[in-house]
Write a protein that holds these residues in place. Structure first.
Motif, PDB file in Angstrom:
ATOM      1  N   ASN A  13       0.806  -1.221   0.000  1.00  0.00           N
ATOM      2  CA  ASN A  13       0.000   0.000   0.000  1.00  0.00           C
ATOM      3  C   ASN A  13       0.844   1.278   0.000  1.00  0.00           C
ATOM      4  N   ARG A  14       2.066   1.207   0.524  1.00  0.00           N
ATOM      5  CA  ARG A  14       2.913   2.406   0.548  1.00  0.00           C
ATOM      6  C   ARG A  14       3.653   2.617  -0.772  1.00  0.00           C
ATOM      7  N   ALA A  15       3.773   1.548  -1.572  1.00  0.00           N
ATOM      8  CA  ALA A  15       4.519   1.640  -2.824  1.00  0.00           C
ATOM      9  C   ALA A  15       3.689   2.366  -3.879  1.00  0.00           C
ATOM     10  N   ASP A  16       4.388   3.080  -4.770  1.00  0.00           N
ATOM     11  CA  ASP A  16       3.682   3.793  -5.828  1.00  0.00           C
ATOM     12  C   ASP A  16       4.021   3.274  -7.218  1.00  0.00           C
ATOM     13  N   ASP A  17       4.700   2.114  -7.286  1.00  0.00           N
ATOM     14  CA  ASP A  17       5.008   1.527  -8.583  1.00  0.00           C
ATOM     15  C   ASP A  17       4.672   0.040  -8.563  1.00  0.00           C
ATOM     16  N   PRO A  18       4.253  -0.521  -9.693  1.00  0.00           N
ATOM     17  CA  PRO A  18       3.790  -1.919  -9.732  1.00  0.00           C
ATOM     18  C   PRO A  18       4.879  -2.931  -9.394  1.00  0.00           C
ATOM     19  N   ARG A  19       6.152  -2.617  -9.694  1.00  0.00           N
ATOM     20  CA  ARG A  19       7.205  -3.585  -9.420  1.00  0.00           C
ATOM     21  C   ARG A  19       7.394  -3.781  -7.914  1.00  0.00           C
ATOM     22  N   THR A  20       7.379  -2.692  -7.143  1.00  0.00           N
ATOM     23  CA  THR A  20       7.522  -2.796  -5.694  1.00  0.00           C
ATOM     24  C   THR A  20       6.290  -3.445  -5.073  1.00  0.00           C
ATOM     25  N   LYS A  21       5.113  -3.118  -5.595  1.00  0.00           N
ATOM     26  CA  LYS A  21       3.885  -3.744  -5.107  1.00  0.00           C
ATOM     27  C   LYS A  21       3.942  -5.255  -5.370  1.00  0.00           C
ATOM     28  N   ARG A  22       4.426  -5.627  -6.551  1.00  0.00           N
ATOM     29  CA  ARG A  22       4.563  -7.048  -6.886  1.00  0.00           C
ATOM     30  C   ARG A  22       5.558  -7.723  -5.966  1.00  0.00           C
ATOM     31  N   PHE A  23       6.660  -7.029  -5.635  1.00  0.00           N
ATOM     32  CA  PHE A  23       7.667  -7.555  -4.704  1.00  0.00           C
ATOM     33  C   PHE A  23       7.031  -7.911  -3.364  1.00  0.00           C
ATOM     34  N   ALA A  24       6.192  -6.991  -2.848  1.00  0.00           N
ATOM     35  CA  ALA A  24       5.561  -7.231  -1.550  1.00  0.00           C
ATOM     36  C   ALA A  24       4.673  -8.468  -1.579  1.00  0.00           C
ATOM     37  N   LEU A  25       3.886  -8.619  -2.642  1.00  0.00           N
ATOM     38  CA  LEU A  25       2.975  -9.764  -2.724  1.00  0.00           C
ATOM     39  C   LEU A  25       3.727 -11.059  -3.024  1.00  0.00           C
ATOM     40  N   ALA A  26       4.787 -10.974  -3.843  1.00  0.00           N
ATOM     41  CA  ALA A  26       5.577 -12.172  -4.134  1.00  0.00           C
ATOM     42  C   ALA A  26       6.259 -12.679  -2.876  1.00  0.00           C
ATOM     43  N   HIS A  27       6.739 -11.760  -2.048  1.00  0.00           N
ATOM     44  CA  HIS A  27       7.349 -12.193  -0.791  1.00  0.00           C
ATOM     45  C   HIS A  27       6.304 -12.680   0.204  1.00  0.00           C
ATOM     46  N   ARG A  28       5.061 -12.204   0.066  1.00  0.00           N
ATOM     47  CA  ARG A  28       3.978 -12.775   0.867  1.00  0.00           C
ATOM     48  C   ARG A  28       3.892 -14.282   0.600  1.00  0.00           C
ATOM     49  N   LEU A  29       4.023 -14.647  -0.660  1.00  0.00           N
ATOM     50  CA  LEU A  29       3.963 -16.068  -1.009  1.00  0.00           C
ATOM     51  C   LEU A  29       5.248 -16.794  -0.640  1.00  0.00           C
ATOM     52  N   SER A  30       6.390 -16.257  -1.079  1.00  0.00           N
ATOM     53  CA  SER A  30       7.648 -16.988  -0.909  1.00  0.00           C
ATOM     54  C   SER A  30       8.122 -17.008   0.544  1.00  0.00           C
ATOM     55  N   ASP A  31       7.979 -15.893   1.271  1.00  0.00           N
ATOM     56  CA  ASP A  31       8.461 -15.843   2.654  1.00  0.00           C
ATOM     57  C   ASP A  31       7.442 -16.394   3.645  1.00  0.00           C
ATOM     58  N   THR A  32       6.173 -16.175   3.377  1.00  0.00           N
ATOM     59  CA  THR A  32       5.150 -16.553   4.361  1.00  0.00           C
ATOM     60  C   THR A  32       4.550 -17.930   4.089  1.00  0.00           C
ATOM     61  N   TYR A  33       4.281 -18.242   2.822  1.00  0.00           N
ATOM     62  CA  TYR A  33       3.493 -19.443   2.534  1.00  0.00           C
ATOM     63  C   TYR A  33       4.289 -20.603   1.941  1.00  0.00           C
ATOM     64  N   PHE A  34       5.341 -20.336   1.184  1.00  0.00           N
ATOM     65  CA  PHE A  34       5.981 -21.426   0.455  1.00  0.00           C
ATOM     66  C   PHE A  34       6.450 -22.539   1.379  1.00  0.00           C
ATOM     67  N   HIS A  35       7.281 -22.200   2.349  1.00  0.00           N
ATOM     68  CA  HIS A  35       7.803 -23.252   3.227  1.00  0.00           C
ATOM     69  C   HIS A  35       6.768 -23.650   4.274  1.00  0.00           C
ATOM     70  N   ASN A  36       6.256 -22.658   4.971  1.00  0.00           N
ATOM     71  CA  ASN A  36       5.386 -22.956   6.116  1.00  0.00           C
ATOM     72  C   ASN A  36       4.014 -23.485   5.719  1.00  0.00           C
ATOM     73  N   PHE A  37       3.629 -23.293   4.470  1.00  0.00           N
ATOM     74  CA  PHE A  37       2.317 -23.786   4.044  1.00  0.00           C
ATOM     75  C   PHE A  37       2.482 -24.924   3.041  1.00  0.00           C
ATOM     76  N   ILE A  38       3.152 -24.646   1.915  1.00  0.00           N
ATOM     77  CA  ILE A  38       3.225 -25.654   0.864  1.00  0.00           C
ATOM     78  C   ILE A  38       4.105 -26.835   1.269  1.00  0.00           C
ATOM     79  N   THR A  39       5.331 -26.555   1.708  1.00  0.00           N
ATOM     80  CA  THR A  39       6.241 -27.655   2.073  1.00  0.00           C
ATOM     81  C   THR A  39       5.629 -28.531   3.148  1.00  0.00           C
ATOM     82  N   HIS A  40       5.095 -27.901   4.177  1.00  0.00           N
ATOM     83  CA  HIS A  40       4.560 -28.695   5.283  1.00  0.00           C
ATOM     84  C   HIS A  40       3.230 -29.360   4.955  1.00  0.00           C
TER      85      HIS A  40
END
Length: 326
Positions: A158-185
């Motif tokens: 929400n603080r970012a004003d460009d699509p690349r940074t916004k995409r970074f935040a959401l991609a890390h939502r998946l990779s940092d939050t869900y990939f290991h702790n959700f998908i792997t497990h």
């Protein structure tokens, strides 16, 4: 294995496309969507991101977290021999301690706010519960940490004003939050379920059979998005302690609770905040189903899991939309 699998496959196919990969192997599936973008962040920057992200949780939580940098409750230096990752302990009657290594990157903020999630729960539960029941149940112990990561990704988007940074935040939502702790497990849990079924039937197995089961589970989950070879089939050996006491299920349970609670917070900030703070104060004083209900999540039904999958599906769609704008 049924509803979430297509969502995960859709995202990885997008990662492969953006990175110019003709195929995705099991060695590639945790590849960053945008490896070139990982902005620098000082410890002070990271701490400020944390404090901004948690504002929605109100003054008591903010004051609980405020001393972490000032009073040096986090061990940041990447010293020789220091373990990687992040760790938290919260001795009763003192205050929490966090161990992590700071590398001056924005991705480190995810580790910091994750561990502060554990620490915040530990501090609040120690304040409101006795020594005998302040430690939270393993079933939902990962909920406060991943809830904080969701707050961070929401703030960064929400603080970012460009699509690349916004995409970074959401991609890390998946990779940092869900990939290991959700998908792997989740896939480990599905593997474990197959093994337990063999035991219930009085059958035996060896390593070759376990390899076969793991390969089948991974192939079923990833479909044509990831090439599952014989090396991938041996990944059941990697972390044996996740099979002790159904531990592999606790991460998916914790993330389901935190995701539903985050959705509740976005839909009704005042009620969502109160429910979550009340939940953090419980420690281990309630059984997991009752504790989750206090957080506004009914884990006796499958609706929170379905809502979590829908939330992740929306996240993938938003990432693809941001990619189209870059």
């Amino acid at each position: 294995m049924n509803n979430f699998s297509p969502v995960a496959q859709k995202y990885l196919k997008h990662v492969a496309k953006i990175n110019g990969l003709k195929k995705m192997t099991f060695a590639d599936w945790k590849l960053d969507l945008d490896p070139a973008l990982n902005p620098k962040a000082t410890i002070e920057d990271g701490y400020n991101f944390v404090m901004k992200s948690i504002e929605a949780l109100g003054p008591e939580y903010i004051e609980t977290i405020r001393p972490f940098l000032k009073d040096r409750w986090v061990d940041f230096p990447a010293n020789t021999g220091k373990d990687s990752g992040g760790y938290t302990t919260f001795p009763y009657g003192v205050h929490p301690f966090i161990l992590m290594s700071w590398t001056d990157r924005l991705s480190d903020v995810y580790t910091l706010i994750h561990e502060i999630g554990h620490a915040g729960q530990g501090a609040l539960s120690a304040k409101y519960q006795s020594f005998y029941n302040y430690e939270p149940s393993t079933y939902y112990v990962e909920a406060p940490s991943t809830f904080n990561e969701l707050l961070l990704s929401d703030y960064l988007e929400n603080r970012a004003d460009d699509p690349r940074t916004k995409r970074f935040a959401l991609a890390h939502r998946l990779s940092d939050t869900y990939f290991h702790n959700f998908i792997t497990h989740l896939t480990e849990a599905a593997f474990q379920r197959e093994v337990y079924s063999l035991i219930d039937q009085g059958k035996t197995f060896n390593a070759d059979k376990l390899n076969q089961i793991m390969k089948s589970v991974l192939s079923r989950f990833w479909g044509d998005a990831v090439e599952i070879d014989d090396d991938a089939s041996r990944t059941w050996m990697r972390q044996a302690h996740y099979y002790m006491g159904l531990y592999s299920y606790t991460y998916s349970a914790g993330l389901t609770i935190s995701t539903q609670a985050f959705i509740n917070l976005k839909n009704d900030p005042e009620k969502g905040r109160k429910n979550w703070i009340d939940f953090l104060k419980l420690g281990g004083s309630k059984d997991p189903i009752t504790a989750a209900k206090i957080a506004g999540v009914d884990v006796s039904s499958d609706q929170p899991l379905k809502n979590t999958i829908a939330f992740l599906s929306d996240t993938v769609d938003k990432i693809i939309e941001y990619s189209s704008q870059i």
